[in-house]
Design an enzyme around this catalytic site. Structure first.
Site, PDB file in Angstrom:
ATOM      1  N   ASP A 141       0.835  -1.194   0.000  1.00 41.97           N
ATOM      2  CA  ASP A 141       0.000   0.000   0.000  1.00 41.97           C
ATOM      3  C   ASP A 141       0.874   1.250   0.000  1.00 41.97           C
ATOM      4  OD1 ASP A 141      -2.620   1.411   2.143  1.00 41.97           O
ATOM      5  OD2 ASP A 141      -2.356   1.441  -0.044  1.00 41.97           O
ATOM      6  N   LYS A 144       2.769   3.415  -5.666  1.00 46.82           N
ATOM      7  CA  LYS A 144       2.255   2.370  -6.578  1.00 46.82           C
ATOM      8  C   LYS A 144       3.310   1.885  -7.573  1.00 46.82           C
ATOM      9  CE  LYS A 144      -0.967   3.348  -4.004  1.00 46.82           C
ATOM     10  NZ  LYS A 144      -0.910   2.630  -2.700  1.00 46.82           N
ATOM     11  N   ASP A 169      -3.299  -2.968  -2.494  1.00 48.82           N
ATOM     12  CA  ASP A 169      -4.357  -1.963  -2.520  1.00 48.82           C
ATOM     13  C   ASP A 169      -4.223  -1.134  -3.794  1.00 48.82           C
ATOM     14  OD1 ASP A 169      -5.307   0.948  -0.539  1.00 48.82           O
ATOM     15  OD2 ASP A 169      -6.529  -0.474  -1.658  1.00 48.82           O
ATOM     16  N   ASN A 170      -5.306  -0.499  -4.211  1.00 48.33           N
ATOM     17  CA  ASN A 170      -5.295   0.525  -5.268  1.00 48.33           C
ATOM     18  C   ASN A 170      -4.890   0.051  -6.653  1.00 48.33           C
ATOM     19  OD1 ASN A 170      -3.721   2.106  -2.647  1.00 48.33           O
ATOM     20  ND2 ASN A 170      -5.778   2.725  -3.280  1.00 48.33           N
ATOM     21  N   GLU A 199     -11.371   4.271  -1.023  1.00 47.49           N
ATOM     22  CA  GLU A 199     -11.790   4.570   0.347  1.00 47.49           C
ATOM     23  C   GLU A 199     -12.656   5.834   0.433  1.00 47.49           C
ATOM     24  OE1 GLU A 199      -8.692   3.782  -0.562  1.00 47.49           O
ATOM     25  OE2 GLU A 199      -7.255   5.298  -0.025  1.00 47.49           O
TER      26      GLU A 199
END
Ligand SMILES: Cc1ncnc2c1ncn2[C@@H]1O[C@H](/C=C/CNC(=O)c2cc(-c3ccc(F)cc3)cc(O)c2O)C[C@H]1O
Ligand SMILES: [Mg+2]
Length: 214
Positions: A141, A144, A169-170, A199
């Site tokens: 996380d 990226k 994540d993401n 989120e």
């Protein structure tokens, strides 16, 4: 001069969350970031997906890359079985200092080891420094564009064993296209996408769960 967003999140935790109650720390941060000011925590919706994977894997040794304010570290640590450890890495000293206080307030400091520094420097030292053989579960996380290089580094350093699980994540927003292409295209991973939302918003985002096959 104004405070920083992480400082405001910590202040909210200290004034609203019950000391020693990890769940109330998580809920306090979610409430604040949903209704007062957005922050890049994995959040309640994707957090529930992460929780289910942590509960399924019951990791003895878990790694998190990108602590930020400690929201997911608290969320994860509250689910870890006894004598399990979450090692979380954060290279921004301001974020690390806030995260330590959030983790302490939640009462999970005995399950969390926060390492201050860049993941690229620390990953090669993990085995020696922590007497580790491998990680059962890794939560990515952080920046990226670091997901892929750090994954390759973990492979090279022998930190992944057959069955080790990566949770990222993401993968849609902001996105980690090179990482996704790698884990989805490699015969060494079995990858699955969990559709969700960014989120505290209605924007599409998701979590990618990838099992290392060795
Ligand atoms: C290499 C390395 N080592 C150690 N810590 C590292 C590191 N790279 C970043 N970090 C630390 O992790 C944290 C960084 C996380 C990066 N996360 C993000 O950039 C991020 C951004 C968004 C987002 C989505 C839509 C928008 F419109 C705006 C933002 C949402 C998220 O859930 C995110 O995780 C803090 C940083 O100091
Ligand atoms: Mg994130």
């Amino acid at each position: 001069y104004g405070s920083t967003r992480p400082e405001r999140i910590l202040a909210e935790v200290k004034s609203k969350a019950t000391r020693g109650d990890a769940r109330s720390v998580v809920d306090t941060i979610d409430q604040y970031c949903r209704h007062q000011e957005w922050a890049m925590n994995v959040g309640d919706e994707k957090g529930t997906i992460l929780d289910s994977i942590v509960c399924e894997v019951k990791p003895r040794a878990m790694l998190e890359l990108g602590t930020y304010c400690g929201y997911s570290a608290v969320r994860i640590a509250s689910l870890l079985p006894p004598n399990s450890r979450l090692i979380t890495m954060e290279f921004n000293p301001v974020f690390a200092a806030i995260a330590r206080q959030v983790i302490a307030w939640a009462g999970v400091e005995d399950k969390v080891v926060l390492i201050e520094g860049p993941s690229g420097d620390w990953i090669p030292k993990m085995k020696k420094e922590f007497g580790l053989t491998s990680f059962d579960l890794v939560f990515l996380d952080h920046w990226k564009d670091c997901y892929l290089p750090d994954t390759k580094l973990m492979e090279e350093c022998g930190l992944l064993r057959t069955g080790s699980i990566l949770v990222a994540d993401n993968v849609i927003c902001p996105g980690a296209p090179d990482y996704l292409e790698y884990v989805r295209g490699s015969p060494r991973y079995e990858s699955k996408y969990f559709r969700s939302h960014l989120e505290y918003t209605r924007v599409e985002d998701g979590i990618e769960k990838s099992v290392f096959l060795g």
